[in-house]
Motif scaffolding. Structure first.
Motif, short mmCIF file in Angstrom:
data_model
loop_
_atom_site.label_atom_id
_atom_site.label_comp_id
_atom_site.label_asym_id
_atom_site.label_seq_id
_atom_site.Cartn_x
_atom_site.Cartn_y
_atom_site.Cartn_z
N GLY A 41 0.81 -1.32 -0.05
CA GLY A 41 -0.03 -0.06 0.00
C GLY A 41 0.73 1.47 -0.15
O GLY A 41 0.36 2.33 0.66
N GLN A 42 2.11 1.31 -0.52
CA GLN A 42 2.94 2.50 -0.52
C GLN A 42 3.36 2.95 -1.94
O GLN A 42 4.09 3.85 -1.97
N LEU A 43 2.38 2.67 -3.04
CA LEU A 43 2.83 3.01 -4.18
C LEU A 43 1.82 4.06 -4.51
O LEU A 43 0.52 3.77 -4.45
N SER A 44 2.36 5.12 -5.06
CA SER A 44 1.07 6.47 -5.28
C SER A 44 1.70 7.03 -6.54
O SER A 44 2.85 6.86 -7.12
N THR A 45 0.72 8.00 -7.10
CA THR A 45 1.05 8.60 -8.36
C THR A 45 0.54 10.15 -8.09
O THR A 45 -0.53 10.03 -7.47
N PRO A 46 0.97 10.97 -8.68
CA PRO A 46 0.20 12.39 -8.66
C PRO A 46 -0.85 12.44 -9.57
O PRO A 46 -0.71 11.79 -10.69
N PRO A 47 -1.83 13.03 -9.09
CA PRO A 47 -3.06 13.14 -10.14
C PRO A 47 -2.87 13.89 -11.27
O PRO A 47 -2.01 14.77 -11.32
N LEU A 48 -3.38 13.74 -12.14
CA LEU A 48 -3.48 14.61 -13.54
C LEU A 48 -4.20 16.03 -13.31
O LEU A 48 -3.87 17.05 -13.68
N ARG A 49 -4.99 15.87 -12.52
CA ARG A 49 -5.88 17.32 -12.12
C ARG A 49 -5.97 17.18 -10.48
O ARG A 49 -5.90 16.30 -9.85
N PRO A 50 -6.12 18.47 -10.10
CA PRO A 50 -6.35 18.68 -8.60
C PRO A 50 -7.37 17.70 -8.18
O PRO A 50 -8.45 17.65 -8.68
N LEU A 51 -7.14 17.17 -6.91
CA LEU A 51 -8.24 16.39 -6.31
C LEU A 51 -9.14 17.45 -5.51
O LEU A 51 -8.67 18.48 -5.09
N GLY A 52 -10.47 16.80 -5.58
CA GLY A 52 -11.47 17.49 -4.66
C GLY A 52 -12.64 18.11 -5.42
O GLY A 52 -13.36 18.15 -5.91
#
Length: 105
Positions: free
Chosen positions: A94-105
């Motif tokens: 559970g430690q793999l992440s990626t930056p989102p293409l668009r701002p979250l929220g």
């Protein structure tokens, strides 16, 4: 020994990657939306290691990145060779992440 990696401009909001199929989808999604090959993934541990993954029909190209996003080394892997890679180990815990293409929220 690895040095800590904080990519310039890396958002604090990261998308958690949950399955191998997510990697393929996220790479292709990024290529469609940005017109650039590959997608950056981060192992969210003590070192914050960053990689850019390119998905190909016969395998993957995995680039280890430095803090400025420059390629430190490149490996071309068949799918079976990707399973023991540190990206897959991070995915499993559970430690793999990626930056989102668009701002979250």
């Amino acid at each position: 020994m690895h040095t800590a990696t904080r990519l310039a401009g890396l958002s604090k909001s990261l998308l958690n990657v949950k399955a191998l199929e997510d990697i393929e989808f996220l790479v292709r999604e990024s290529e469609v939306f940005t017109s650039r090959a590959g997608r950056t993934f981060v192992i969210a541990g003590a070192d914050w290691l960053a990689y850019r993954v390119h998905w190909h029909p016969i395998g993957l190209k995995v680039e280890r990145l430095d803090t400025a996003g420059r390629v430190l080394n490149t490996r071309h892997l068949l799918p079976a060779e990707f399973r023991p890679h540190s990206l897959m180990e991070a995915l499993a815990v559970g430690q793999l992440s990626t930056p989102p293409l668009r701002p979250l929220g």
